[in-house]
Design a protein around this motif. Structure first.
Motif, PDB file in Angstrom:
ATOM      1  N   VAL A  96       0.960  -1.218  -0.028  1.00  0.00           N
ATOM      2  CA  VAL A  96      -0.093  -0.057  -0.085  1.00  0.00           C
ATOM      3  C   VAL A  96       0.918   1.138  -0.063  1.00  0.00           C
ATOM      4  O   VAL A  96       0.434   2.255  -0.830  1.00  0.00           O
ATOM      5  N   GLN A  97       1.923   1.323   0.876  1.00  0.00           N
ATOM      6  CA  GLN A  97       2.739   2.499   0.803  1.00  0.00           C
ATOM      7  C   GLN A  97       3.762   2.713  -0.643  1.00  0.00           C
ATOM      8  O   GLN A  97       3.396   3.925  -0.815  1.00  0.00           O
ATOM      9  N   LEU A  98       3.993   1.755  -0.906  1.00  0.00           N
ATOM     10  CA  LEU A  98       4.929   1.656  -1.978  1.00  0.00           C
ATOM     11  C   LEU A  98       3.870   2.281  -3.377  1.00  0.00           C
ATOM     12  O   LEU A  98       4.350   2.949  -4.010  1.00  0.00           O
ATOM     13  N   ALA A  99       2.788   1.763  -3.352  1.00  0.00           N
ATOM     14  CA  ALA A  99       1.720   2.071  -4.457  1.00  0.00           C
ATOM     15  C   ALA A  99       1.530   3.491  -4.148  1.00  0.00           C
ATOM     16  O   ALA A  99       1.332   4.242  -5.180  1.00  0.00           O
ATOM     17  N   GLY A 146      11.927   8.452   5.348  1.00  0.00           N
ATOM     18  CA  GLY A 146      10.774   8.586   5.932  1.00  0.00           C
ATOM     19  C   GLY A 146       9.428   8.457   5.017  1.00  0.00           C
ATOM     20  O   GLY A 146       8.331   8.638   5.218  1.00  0.00           O
ATOM     21  N   ALA A 147       9.796   8.180   3.476  1.00  0.00           N
ATOM     22  CA  ALA A 147       8.941   7.966   2.766  1.00  0.00           C
ATOM     23  C   ALA A 147       7.836   6.713   2.883  1.00  0.00           C
ATOM     24  O   ALA A 147       6.741   6.814   2.174  1.00  0.00           O
ATOM     25  N   ILE A 148       8.326   5.737   3.534  1.00  0.00           N
ATOM     26  CA  ILE A 148       7.448   4.651   3.822  1.00  0.00           C
ATOM     27  C   ILE A 148       8.172   4.548   5.306  1.00  0.00           C
ATOM     28  O   ILE A 148       9.047   4.754   6.040  1.00  0.00           O
ATOM     29  N   GLU A 149       6.986   3.569   6.016  1.00  0.00           N
ATOM     30  CA  GLU A 149       7.245   3.455   7.451  1.00  0.00           C
ATOM     31  C   GLU A 149       7.182   1.657   7.623  1.00  0.00           C
ATOM     32  O   GLU A 149       6.756   1.109   6.975  1.00  0.00           O
ATOM     33  N   GLU A 153      18.379  -1.760  -1.339  1.00  0.00           N
ATOM     34  CA  GLU A 153      18.543  -0.683  -0.964  1.00  0.00           C
ATOM     35  C   GLU A 153      17.843   0.452  -1.277  1.00  0.00           C
ATOM     36  O   GLU A 153      17.626   1.522  -0.406  1.00  0.00           O
ATOM     37  N   ARG A 154      16.861   0.310  -2.224  1.00  0.00           N
ATOM     38  CA  ARG A 154      15.821   1.160  -2.517  1.00  0.00           C
ATOM     39  C   ARG A 154      14.989   1.240  -1.394  1.00  0.00           C
ATOM     40  O   ARG A 154      14.572   2.379  -0.826  1.00  0.00           O
ATOM     41  N   ILE A 155      14.572  -0.046  -0.863  1.00  0.00           N
ATOM     42  CA  ILE A 155      13.450  -0.037   0.031  1.00  0.00           C
ATOM     43  C   ILE A 155      14.109   0.692   1.594  1.00  0.00           C
ATOM     44  O   ILE A 155      13.397   1.513   2.026  1.00  0.00           O
ATOM     45  N   PHE A 156      15.337   0.311   1.656  1.00  0.00           N
ATOM     46  CA  PHE A 156      16.108   0.949   3.106  1.00  0.00           C
ATOM     47  C   PHE A 156      16.021   2.438   2.914  1.00  0.00           C
ATOM     48  O   PHE A 156      16.090   3.223   3.801  1.00  0.00           O
TER      49      PHE A 156
END
Length: 352
Positions: A162-165, A307-310, A298-301
């Motif tokens: 959900v957060q990535l989308a 703070g773009a995703i939690e 690396e992208r996810i971390f």
């Protein structure tokens, strides 16, 4: 080096999990000794304890699909091993073995965790983050402005999806139980109660159908997910949670699901159906698999650190409470991920 680890000795209830202590070998060429800080409880472990995970090892074995830890020692350098200094925090996708105090692992499978990202938060985004990222961008190829459906939007993979989308500019319809509707809304999705008429509600929200459906449930409900798609849409199946408690072979269940998707995928209606396997390509192209996993993590971390995703952490258990951790993960009340962290305080001693 002595280590304590959790062992799954046979098919059984979570309480069958036991602790054992054993000697670890010194890291060999291209290997590292890692002190484990956190490992997760995934759907894979839930299936493994039932003997239903489709490519699980023979009993007994140590569960633990992924881990975050600190490099304590390294063996002689190997040709494919990155240079990892002692003290470096790292993440690894392991499939098994993570529920332990220490592990010896190929250094090529370790991905550095950036400064400013703690172990527990990073752990929640290894399996879940890599799965969500790949399904969204590589399998479904969702574009900004698309509408997608995420089943189990409050769960480990679902909450990251959900957060990535949403961060990618997509509109998200998220299914969850009534008690988790607000949690799904807080993530930025439109919540839908999965116990209701989900296809009818999705048609109200997206009359022309949706660009993608991400389905971890499987079973007969997969037909509804297929019908929700717009022309050109993509169904991504990545599990069979609906059959978790049914008797029978997990391998047969997966093969039936894959066969059904394959038939749908060749129908001349412009829609696609795919079964997502996080491990695809590991045996045939190990170097490429490792490079892509490293790039994805690396992208996810990076998104986590910015703070773009939690990271959604539901609860943290010590190794000694692995049975309680698994039972809680299967309770249907989880928002985010259940984590096992060696040395963590027992859950009953912390405020809930």
């Amino acid at each position: 080096m002595r280590t304590t680890e959790v062992v799954l000795p046979a098919v059984g209830e979570p309480e069958i999990l036991t602790l054992r202590s054993r000697d670890l070998p010194e890291p060999g060429p291209g290997q590292a000794l890692v002190r484990v800080e956190a490992s997760g409880v995934t759907f894979a472990e839930q299936q493994m304890r039932r003997g239903k995970y489709y490519d699980m090892p023979g009993f007994p074995f140590v569960p633990g699909y992924d881990l975050v830890g600190v490099v304590e020692r390294t063996g002689p350098s190997g040709p494919d091993a990155p240079a990892l200094p002692v003290g470096q925090r790292v993440a690894a996708l392991t499939k098994t073995g993570g529920w332990a105090e220490h592990v010896v692992i190929d250094a090529a499978d370790l991905v550095p965790v950036p400064d400013g990202v703690d172990a527990v938060r990073a752990e929640t985004l290894i399996t879940n983050g890599a799965t969500a990222w790949r399904m969204l961008h590589r399998t479904a190829k969702v574009r900004p402005g698309d509408t997608v459906v995420v089943h189990g939007a409050n769960g480990g993979v679902g909450s990251v999806l959900v957060q990535l989308a949403r961060g990618h500019g997509a509109r998200v319809i998220g299914t969850a139980s009534a008690r988790n509707q607000q949690a799904v809304a807080d993530l930025g999705a439109v919540p839908v109660d999965y116990r209701g008429d989900v296809p009818a509600r999705v048609r109200e929200l997206a009359p022309g159908g949706v660009a993608a459906v991400f389905d971890h449930v499987g079973g007969e409900g997969i037909k509804d997910s297929w019908r929700m798609l717009a022309p050109g849409g993509t169904l991504v199946s990545y599990g069979s949670a609906s059959t978790r408690d049914r008797a029978g072979s997990g391998t047969v269940t997966v093969l039936k699901l894959v066969a059904r998707l394959a038939v749908w995928n060749i129908l001349p209606n412009g829609r696609g159906a795919h079964f997502f396997n996080l491990w695809a390509g590991k045996a045939r192209r190990p170097q490429r698999f490792r490079a892509e996993l490293r790039a994805d993590l690396e992208r996810i971390f990076g998104l986590l650190r910015s703070g773009a995703i939690e990271a959604r952490v539901d609860r943290v258990y010590p190794l000694e409470q692995a049975a309680e951790a698994m039972r809680h993960a299967e309770s249907g009340t989880v928002v985010g991920k259940v984590v096992i962290a060696p040395g963590a305080e027992p859950v009953e001693q912390r405020s809930q």
